[in-house]
Write a protein that holds these residues in place. Structure first.
Motif, PDB file in Angstrom:
ATOM      1  N   GLU A 313       0.826  -1.219   0.000  1.00  0.00           N
ATOM      2  CA  GLU A 313       0.000   0.000   0.000  1.00  0.00           C
ATOM      3  C   GLU A 313       0.857   1.263   0.000  1.00  0.00           C
ATOM      4  N   TRP A 314       0.287   2.337  -0.530  1.00  0.00           N
ATOM      5  CA  TRP A 314       0.911   3.642  -0.333  1.00  0.00           C
ATOM      6  C   TRP A 314       0.770   4.016   1.135  1.00  0.00           C
ATOM      7  N   SER A 315       1.813   4.560   1.708  1.00  0.00           N
ATOM      8  CA  SER A 315       1.660   4.958   3.103  1.00  0.00           C
ATOM      9  C   SER A 315       2.510   6.171   3.425  1.00  0.00           C
ATOM     10  N   LEU A 316       2.175   6.785   4.544  1.00  0.00           N
ATOM     11  CA  LEU A 316       2.908   7.948   5.035  1.00  0.00           C
ATOM     12  C   LEU A 316       3.711   7.495   6.240  1.00  0.00           C
ATOM     13  N   ILE A 317       5.011   7.550   6.124  1.00  0.00           N
ATOM     14  CA  ILE A 317       5.851   7.110   7.234  1.00  0.00           C
ATOM     15  C   ILE A 317       6.794   8.259   7.570  1.00  0.00           C
ATOM     16  N   ALA A 318       6.516   8.929   8.677  1.00  0.00           N
ATOM     17  CA  ALA A 318       7.335  10.086   9.051  1.00  0.00           C
ATOM     18  C   ALA A 318       8.442   9.641   9.996  1.00  0.00           C
ATOM     19  N   LEU A 319       9.455   9.005   9.437  1.00  0.00           N
ATOM     20  CA  LEU A 319      10.558   8.506  10.247  1.00  0.00           C
ATOM     21  C   LEU A 319      11.894   8.894   9.619  1.00  0.00           C
ATOM     22  N   ALA A 320      12.885   9.034  10.494  1.00  0.00           N
ATOM     23  CA  ALA A 320      14.162   9.582  10.061  1.00  0.00           C
ATOM     24  C   ALA A 320      14.976   8.608   9.206  1.00  0.00           C
ATOM     25  N   GLY A 321      14.920   7.327   9.528  1.00  0.00           N
ATOM     26  CA  GLY A 321      15.706   6.361   8.759  1.00  0.00           C
ATOM     27  C   GLY A 321      15.296   6.368   7.291  1.00  0.00           C
ATOM     28  N   PRO A 322      14.010   6.148   7.020  1.00  0.00           N
ATOM     29  CA  PRO A 322      13.563   6.212   5.627  1.00  0.00           C
ATOM     30  C   PRO A 322      13.904   7.547   4.962  1.00  0.00           C
ATOM     31  N   ALA A 323      13.709   8.666   5.679  1.00  0.00           N
ATOM     32  CA  ALA A 323      14.004   9.977   5.088  1.00  0.00           C
ATOM     33  C   ALA A 323      15.470  10.041   4.645  1.00  0.00           C
ATOM     34  N   ASN A 324      16.355   9.601   5.519  1.00  0.00           N
ATOM     35  CA  ASN A 324      17.787   9.610   5.183  1.00  0.00           C
ATOM     36  C   ASN A 324      18.084   8.708   3.991  1.00  0.00           C
ATOM     37  N   ARG A 325      17.484   7.536   3.961  1.00  0.00           N
ATOM     38  CA  ARG A 325      17.781   6.609   2.852  1.00  0.00           C
ATOM     39  C   ARG A 325      17.199   7.117   1.531  1.00  0.00           C
ATOM     40  N   GLN A 326      15.992   7.647   1.613  1.00  0.00           N
ATOM     41  CA  GLN A 326      15.393   8.177   0.386  1.00  0.00           C
ATOM     42  C   GLN A 326      16.247   9.312  -0.178  1.00  0.00           C
ATOM     43  N   ALA A 327      16.749  10.144   0.719  1.00  0.00           N
ATOM     44  CA  ALA A 327      17.557  11.285   0.289  1.00  0.00           C
ATOM     45  C   ALA A 327      18.821  10.814  -0.424  1.00  0.00           C
ATOM     46  N   ARG A 328      19.407   9.764   0.121  1.00  0.00           N
ATOM     47  CA  ARG A 328      20.630   9.226  -0.475  1.00  0.00           C
ATOM     48  C   ARG A 328      20.333   8.658  -1.857  1.00  0.00           C
ATOM     49  N   ILE A 329      19.144   8.066  -1.990  1.00  0.00           N
ATOM     50  CA  ILE A 329      18.759   7.494  -3.282  1.00  0.00           C
ATOM     51  C   ILE A 329      18.491   8.605  -4.292  1.00  0.00           C
ATOM     52  N   ALA A 330      17.817   9.666  -3.846  1.00  0.00           N
ATOM     53  CA  ALA A 330      17.570  10.790  -4.761  1.00  0.00           C
ATOM     54  C   ALA A 330      18.897  11.347  -5.269  1.00  0.00           C
ATOM     55  N   ALA A 331      19.864  11.487  -4.365  1.00  0.00           N
ATOM     56  CA  ALA A 331      21.176  12.003  -4.773  1.00  0.00           C
ATOM     57  C   ALA A 331      21.813  11.071  -5.795  1.00  0.00           C
ATOM     58  N   ASP A 332      21.735   9.786  -5.536  1.00  0.00           N
ATOM     59  CA  ASP A 332      22.273   8.801  -6.483  1.00  0.00           C
ATOM     60  C   ASP A 332      21.666   8.985  -7.861  1.00  0.00           C
ATOM     61  N   VAL A 333      20.357   9.087  -7.885  1.00  0.00           N
ATOM     62  CA  VAL A 333      19.661   9.147  -9.173  1.00  0.00           C
ATOM     63  C   VAL A 333      20.029  10.443  -9.900  1.00  0.00           C
ATOM     64  N   ILE A 334      20.082  11.534  -9.150  1.00  0.00           N
ATOM     65  CA  ILE A 334      20.472  12.812  -9.761  1.00  0.00           C
ATOM     66  C   ILE A 334      21.886  12.704 -10.337  1.00  0.00           C
TER      67      ILE A 334
END
Ligand SMILES: Cc1cc2nc3c(=O)[nH]c(=O)nc-3n(C[C@H](O)[C@H](O)[C@H](O)COP(=O)(O)OP(=O)(O)OC[C@H]3O[C@@H](n4cnc5c(N)ncnc54)[C@H](O)[C@@H]3O)c2cc1C
Ligand SMILES: Cc1cc2nc3c(=O)[nH]c(=O)nc-3n(C[C@H](O)[C@H](O)[C@H](O)COP(=O)(O)OP(=O)(O)OC[C@H]3O[C@@H](n4cnc5c(N)ncnc54)[C@H](O)[C@@H]3O)c2cc1C
Ligand SMILES: CC(C)(COP(=O)(O)OP(=O)(O)OC[C@H]1O[C@@H](n2cnc3c(N)ncnc32)[C@H](O)[C@@H]1OP(=O)(O)O)[C@@H](O)C(=O)NCCC(=O)NCCS
Ligand SMILES: CC(C)(COP(=O)(O)OP(=O)(O)OC[C@H]1O[C@@H](n2cnc3c(N)ncnc32)[C@H](O)[C@@H]1OP(=O)(O)O)[C@@H](O)C(=O)NCCC(=O)NCCS
Lengths: 563, 563
Positions: A313-334
């Motif tokens: 499911e789509w979900s909203l997860i306001a947690l720091a671990g996911p935020a940090n990992r997503q950010a690292r992935i965005a940087a990778d993709v960029i």
């Protein structure tokens, strides 16, 4: 390549740092509307509680570090107010002067986080009502507390004049993890704390019985918890007096201090204005590469919707671990790489008065909501480490797994010791697609201070595997009403509490008293935790009796029957 | 079906209990030559140290419980002295009377454990020299200690007569985990302790640098550690005096008490006599169903050889977790099921003076011994939980992984907090075939007291993944001799210790001072732990410099250079 990053904390700062490491030539601008980048949001409640004494300890990385180590053009007090996705520009407002400048980008990263939910409750803007999202928020609360207490503290200086310092009252509105952490920290600061929660339980990601367990635990520690009742209004008669918080049902609570922690909502203003797709749960919609509906705009952190790893499911997860990992992935993709986010399990932990409550993966109520019936659950209470070594504490655990293939789906646990370890193990197991049969054979660290020859994880796997192999037919308290209950505990244990109408035959006498157990109907076997009941059920079944083990025994009954 | 089980502790008792649950009708005889079944071997050192105060706490299950709950014919003081695999009988000797009876079996389970290695050292039978395998062993040591100390304690009763209680000396022969646990517990009892180890390090499953780390740590806590020197003889001149322990190199140590913990050897006497196949490492050879070369005889626990899960080698692993699991599998197979043991990773942990040292999977030296070069290693020193929350402690970690596919092969770690958790995570990851890319994306419990937004496990995965993706070319201290060393730490850090000949350019100045870095040869970048060095290396490489990160930085240098 010029990259603008909006938001300078968990997601934004991580993205900027990673991007610089991958691309020394990129021009990176990171804008943060608040006064600090890279601060420890998660530490704020503990700063209020004075556990983290110095505000500066909350500042994980400074603007200067971003400039010097990462050559990032890092601007605090700078708010992104408009995005033009066609012209590829962002309007930036200097928070101090109000001046707006326009800056172009090749890639834009939105990491604006979430905003506290602030419903239009009468009186919500009164003094003494705080939220907890930023360093200034925490500072204001501390100052408010210190002003209040220093006045009273002064009175103690009059010699010969004894005063009973009146207890200050705090009301925490919202029983999510931040609310509960605030409750604990306000107790540490000497407050009499009441938590008000509109839902029928605190910590809503937990199943109800675990929510009740936590609520009872809070009450044991002197926190008043009100569930199923929302705030109707805040009032203040006079400056010197406490606020009055009135609930929808009409109850009133005095509050020298009130904390609003009603949860958060993704910060999507900019994204909406830019015409980016917003998901069904209200977060920015991104693909697994953290790309929004505009291929040059990425979004990460509390602001986005992500896939739940277990349910899809789509979900909203306001947690720091996911935020940090997503950010690292965005940087990778960029930077031209192919990284992808695998979704989130919602793995969380809350420390409360020396205990921890943690969970990962799917809850039972989520599965029920999805109409998923291909699951089973077990309750168990293993020791955190070898029982014969001092300091062992029981861990209340609930494990949820697929009936059809044994896959681990989720877990919830609470206890004084070793909870973080076990839920993290299960989180890892879920990530790696493990089954309960894998947990059964896990080889974890064991020496007496650190575990058991059969770790709680092994026990969970063994019991679940026994269930799936048909060796341990389960009953649950909610479904045995009226059935035949056989209690195999010893006499002294019955004195503590027992099930009305249950027949008692201690395990050691069972073989000799088999004739007392009915053969014409299901027999629900009960002991303290389920372990002796299981041994009893094994022998009964091999003697033709339809025995079931009541999962978690009397310990689960205590939890399940909490109101 | 009649099943005889030889040995009544970890393996034997677990097998008996499981078998009864699976088969109510089997006749189960469990014989144990010692006075107790089901005792906590692993607790013995802590009972000596008085951490576990009561002997009865070591007795996990009693004979009576086996009879009453499990209907097992449980006989203590009963030794199996001969097996006739053709007649399918076992000769049992009553340890008290010496009477031998013969008992037939359908299935036989050997769970006789291991015996302490006792080389024929002169004086090894003198009084005051103990081993630690059984409850009576621990009792004897306690009595010996208490006799010694009560004599001295009595002197304090003479009023006006002040005495400095002389320090008692203990020598622990063997630096394995039991030896070190004994050393700690004897320090707790007031002894001045010396550990003698013939190998060049303590805890030989660890790589040398971690062995040295532990040795230095022991010395910090006042334990004298001698490596590379074995015991030559024990002597005692006079009853009242301490023993003298003389080493092969001629050093002598006084010992009011000596502990022999030279490791264990599988107890294979019965198996050999019965003609069962013995493996290359000297343990009973079994298949994955725990079946010996005789299809009606099973063997489990310390007595058998098992496959190493990572290397596939036969190995001897004397640990309680595997013993318990193997026993459960043997019971399953005897009851007609298909369970199989998946091998062992050797996951272990030792607590020492508040710190823990743990390991799992393959060590570097094992891979080297096997000629396996498809591996890489990293060193890192992440905090046990968020650095801004009080009580965070660094964890020294070494992660070993496949170069070709990123599979996790092994790990070693030491520290005051959270070591058990991280090594257990990695053990689970190895079991489930995880790669470092999985660790990179692990979602573990995080709130400030319990972890970090990037957990040590994530850090380990990220760094290893960076290495494999070619982003982080590594150097190791042992291979940079003579190379150009660039130290990117700040000036005050250099004062603590620095690398002779290294050039210092703090990270923040590096971009402006690039011309000072040579372009014609490899540059080994150093900081405290490797993290800043990595950021530096990223920027240098993108500027055409062949930069390498010295893994673990100065912290690893301190470990690697320990002698
Ligand atoms: C009190 C508290 C306790 C928490 N405890 C935990 C915990 O124990 N464990 C855990 O995993 N998580 C915890 N969290 C959640 C965690 O902090 C967040 O999930 C994480 O910080 C989200 O990262 P983010 O980058 O998406 O948002 P944030 O870290 O909130 O950063 C967003 C930043 O963007 C800025 N911003 C927003 N809009 C603009 C704009 N238009 N222009 C410029 N700047 C803008 C904001 O000022 C903000 O600083 C906690 C959060 C709080 C508030
Ligand atoms: C001091 C100490 C500390 C330890 N600490 C740890 C730890 O922290 N973590 C860990 O994982 N492991 C630890 N271990 C190891 C663990 O206890 C063993 O791996 C485990 O007990 C092995 O189980 P087993 O059944 O094979 O042997 P055991 O548990 O040793 O049982 C074998 C039994 O068989 C009996 N026996 C032998 N021959 C005969 C015979 N012919 N007839 C009748 N009976 C016989 C013996 O008397 C013995 O009681 C420790 C061991 C010791 C001694
Ligand atoms: C600190 C912060 C600026 C991020 O910076 P960062 O450099 O990406 O992250 P860290 O400091 O965690 O370091 C991680 C990097 O160092 C590397 N690293 C860590 N230890 C290393 C070691 N011993 N050797 C080499 N590299 C190492 C990692 O591999 C990673 O690099 P990568 O992403 O390129 O693989 C950001 O996380 C932040 O602002 N945090 C505070 C806010 C926050 O997270 N709030 C919510 C939680 S309270
Ligand atoms: C205690 C001992 C006799 C084993 O007995 P056991 O009944 O097999 O083991 P445990 O008490 O650990 O219980 C495990 C059983 O209870 C079941 N169980 C545990 N918790 C349960 C629960 N809440 N509900 C239902 N069943 C449960 C497990 O599934 C398992 O049954 P299974 O093997 O049929 O799947 C044996 O382990 C022993 O002698 N230990 C001490 C010696 C030793 O291990 N020394 C070395 C370490 S110090």
């Amino acid at each position: 390549m010029k990259v603008i990053i909006v938001g300078g904390v968990a997601g934004g700062a991580s993205c900027a740092a990673r991007l610089r490491r991958l691309d020394e030539d990129a021009e990176i601008v990171m804008v943060e509307k608040g006064p600090y980048v890279s601060f420890a949001n998660c530490g704020l409640p503990y700063h209020v509680g004075d556990v983290i004494e110095r505000e500066s300890d909350l500042l994980v990385a400074s603007e200067r570090l971003f400039r010097e180590h990462f050559r990032v053009d890092c601007r605090t007090g700078c708010e992104a107010v408009r995005v033009d996705p066609v012209a590829k520009t962002v309007d930036l407002r200097d928070v101090g002067t109000g001046d707006v400048t326009t800056e172009s980008y090749d890639k834009l990263v939105l990491a604006p986080g979430a905003r506290s939910i602030r419903p239009p409750i009468p009186g919500i803007d009164l003094r003494g009502i705080f939220q907890v999202r930023t360093v200034p928020d925490a500072r204001e609360i501390r100052e408010w507390i210190e002003r209040g207490t220093s006045f009273l503290a002064g009175m103690e200086k009059y010699s010969g004049f004894q005063t009973v310092r009146p207890k200050m009252h705090a009301v925490v509105v919202g029983g999510g993890f931040i609310g509960l952490e605030m409750a604990e920290n306000l107790v540490a600061r000497g407050f009499d704390v009441t938590v008000l929660e509109l839902a029928d339980q605190v910590l809503t990601p937990l199943d109800l019985e675990y929510g009740n367990l936590v609520r009872n635990f809070l009450e044991l520690h002197g926190v008043h918890v009100v569930v199923g009742d929302g705030v109707a209004r805040f009032e203040r008669n006079d400056e010197g007096e406490a606020l009055t918080v009135t609930t929808q049902s009409g109850r009133t609570f005095p509050a020298d201090l009130a904390i609003l922690s009603l949860g958060v909502r993704p910060e999507t203003e900019l994204a909406q204005q830019a015409g980016l797709e917003i998901g069904e749960r209200g977060g920015i919609r991104v693909d697994e590469h953290m790309r929004t509906s505009d291929p040059d705009i990425f979004a990460v952190g509390d602001a986005v919707e992500v896939r739940d790893f277990v349910t899809g499911e789509w979900s909203l997860i306001a947690l720091a671990g996911p935020a940090n990992r997503q950010a690292r992935i965005a940087a990778d993709v960029i930077a031209g790489r192919d990284s992808a986010f695998r979704g989130t399990q919602g793995t969380s932990i809350v420390g409360l008065f020396g205990d921890a409550i943690a969970w990962t993966g799917a809850s039972e109520k989520t599965l029920q909501r999805l109409g998923d019936t291909d699951y089973e659950k077990i309750y168990l209470y293993p020791n955190s480490h070898a029982g014969y070594y001092p300091g062992a504490r029981p861990i209340a655990m609930k494990l949820i797994f697929r009936k059809s293939d044994g896959r681990v789906l989720g877990a919830q646990a609470a206890g004084e010791d070793g909870v973080d370890k076990r839920i993290s193990h299960i989180a890892l197991a879920i990530q790696l697609g493990a089954t309960v049969f894998d947990l059964e054979q896990a080889e974890l660290c064991y020496s007496p201070p650190y575990g058991s020859a059969k770790d709680p994880i092994n026990f969970a796997g063994m019991v679940a595997a026994d269930v799936l192999r048909g060796d341990l037919p389960l009953s649950h308290w909610e479904s045995i009403d009226g059935g035949f209950v056989l209690d195999v505990r010893e006499m002294p244990e019955l004195a503590v509490e027992s099930v009305p109408g249950a027949v008692n035959i201690p395990l050691g006498q069972l073989r000799d008293r088999l004739h007392e157990v009915p053969r014409d109907r299901a027999v629900h076997v009960v002991c303290r935790s389920g372990q002796r009941a299981y041994t009893a059920a094994r022998l009964l079944r091999q003697r033709g009796i339809d025995a079931h083990v009541v999962s978690g025994g009397m310990l689960s009954r205590a939890i399940v029957s909490m109101k």
